[in-house]
Design a protein around this motif. Structure first.
Motif, PDB file in Angstrom:
ATOM      1  N   TYR A  16      31.470  40.021  42.131  1.00 25.94           N
ATOM      2  CA  TYR A  16      30.784  40.893  41.198  1.00 25.94           C
ATOM      3  C   TYR A  16      30.727  40.177  39.853  1.00 25.94           C
ATOM      4  CZ  TYR A  16      32.084  44.445  44.678  1.00 25.94           C
ATOM      5  OH  TYR A  16      32.264  45.150  45.846  1.00 25.94           O
ATOM      6  N   GLN A  49      34.132  39.653  48.268  1.00 24.69           N
ATOM      7  CA  GLN A  49      32.923  39.994  47.529  1.00 24.69           C
ATOM      8  C   GLN A  49      33.022  39.394  46.127  1.00 24.69           C
ATOM      9  OE1 GLN A  49      30.529  41.426  49.096  1.00 24.69           O
ATOM     10  NE2 GLN A  49      31.552  42.393  50.834  1.00 24.69           N
ATOM     11  N   ARG A  54      27.014  43.563  41.821  1.00 20.32           N
ATOM     12  CA  ARG A  54      27.478  42.736  42.927  1.00 20.32           C
ATOM     13  C   ARG A  54      26.590  41.503  43.066  1.00 20.32           C
ATOM     14  NH1 ARG A  54      28.064  44.692  49.246  1.00 20.32           N
ATOM     15  NH2 ARG A  54      28.259  42.613  50.142  1.00 20.32           N
TER      16      ARG A  54
END
Length: 401
Positions: free
Chosen positions: A84, A82, A100
């Motif tokens: 961010y 991920q 995010r």
């Protein structure tokens, strides 16, 4: 948007229309990237302004090297990667919240490494080295997948991504070290030795990779950590007949490797440093005993005598790390081998403070005048991350149709 808000938006749009276009774009170019992202959703006229190529050019031209950047937080734990971000702009009153980032191609690239960042663009690679490479602007969602390059069955890859101001070209550099499948060469430390090499370069806007042939140096397997003067920089591994590590550059204009003089800090012959950029200069963060850190800066590029020790940072352990030492995750889980140190230099802020990352867990600011450390607490920050210093912009690459 509520009805009252629409009225305010329409009135502001009318007022903006009375200003010359160049002045409007110049004003917008000085706004934080998070404000611009919201700005383009107000109305069609504002969206058109946000997409003006002149805006991206101005964003990149006026920003000084010390302008507070965005921080991209790359989290690869526990499974799916991920991204961010935190906007450190002084104008951003919402900076205590981590947001995010959406990665539109993540279904085809679930596990990735950040190769580099340049002029608002990120380059991401498949962390399993399956040859997938993407260039992506996280704030406009524009992205492109690069064509496939030559693969070897047993290889180790070193990446670089950058831009040269003179040629106005973005390039991805892929240095492949490989060995024949029938050979079994190992060092005394049981590390696999890759005796063959192939330097591959892709210029964004073209259709194919080019091979530049072999490279005489075995570079440490990290993405290039410093882009200075149109050159990417790495440090070489020691070799049997060349035990000293070398500081190597790759010029994105003439595509030649050159050795750059090292600082006389006595630290670059061990794996206790990382390269960085400070105020636009090439720098090296050198680890000392007990978590101490020295920042050396090359004031006159390629001149050995111009290396100076600019900062000396004492040992420090953030409060939350003291409380969670027993539960700390082994750092070797991270795929990037550069994450083995307690502290990592990130950047110098507008107010003169130094931003540091501790054990992929905490971001800390250090005031060199007062010798004071401050743990930065951000709402929504992931539990484990690697920080990428990123200059957010609406920049994109014009590719031939």
């Amino acid at each position: 948007m509520l009805e009252d808000d629409r009225g305010v938006g329409q009135q502001t749009t009318t007022e903006m229309e009375t200003l010359p276009h160049e002045i409007i774009v110049d004003i917008l170019s000085r706004l934080p990237i998070t404000s611009l992202v919201q700005f383009k959703f107000v109305c069609k006229g504002w969206r058109a302004l946000a997409q003006d190529p002149l805006l991206a050019d101005m964003q990149l031209s006026w920003k000084a090297p010390t302008t507070n950047p965005c921080l991209i937080l790359h989290c690869d734990f526990p499974i799916r990667n991920q991204l961010y971000f935190v906007d450190l702009s002084v104008h951003n009153h919402d900076k205590d919240k981590v947001k995010r980032l959406y990665v539109p191609f993540q279904t085809s690239l679930p596990e990735f490494d950040v190769v580099g960042t340049c002029n608002g663009l990120l380059c991401l690679s498949d962390s399993l080295y399956n040859d997938a490479l993407y260039v992506y602007n996280p704030f406009t969602m524009d992205f492109m997948e690069l064509p496939k390059s030559r693969q070897y069955s047993d290889q180790e890859v070193v990446f670089g991504f950058g831009f040269h101001q003179k040629t106005k070209q973005y390039k991805v550099v892929k240095i492949v070290y490989y060995r024949n499948t029938c050979s079994s060469s190992y060092s005394r430390a049981r590390r696999v030795v890759y005796p063959q090499s192939d330097v591959q370069v892709f210029t964004l806007g073209t259709s194919a990779w080019r091979s530049l042939g072999k490279v005489a140096y075995q570079l440490i397997r990290r993405p290039s950590e410093a882009l200075v003067n149109g050159r990417l920089h790495w440090v070489s591994r020691p070799r049997r007949y060349y035990p000293a590590r070398r500081l190597m550059s790759f010029d994105l204009e003439d595509e030649q490797f050159r050795e750059v003089p090292k600082p006389d800090c006595g630290g670059l012959n061990r794996c206790n440093f990382h390269l960085c950029v400070l105020r636009g200069f090439l720098a090296a963060a050198v680890y000392g005993n007990y978590g101490k850190l020295e920042i050396w800066v090359m004031k006159d590029y390629n001149v050995k005598e111009s290396w100076i020790k600019e900062f000396s940072i004492g040992a420090y352990m953030p409060k939350c790390l003291k409380q969670n030492l027993v539960r700390d995750r082994p750092l070797k889980i991270w795929k990037n081998p550069s994450n083995g140190k307690v502290v990592r230099f990130l950047c110098l802020l507008d107010n003169g403070e130094i931003l540091l990352e501790y054990k992929n867990r905490v971001i800390v600011s250090y005031d060199p005048k007062k010798g004071k450390f401050t743990d930065l607490v951000f709402q929504g920050i992931p539990h484990w991350f690697q920080t990428v210093v990123h200059a957010g912009s609406f920049n994109w690459i014009n590719t031939p149709s």
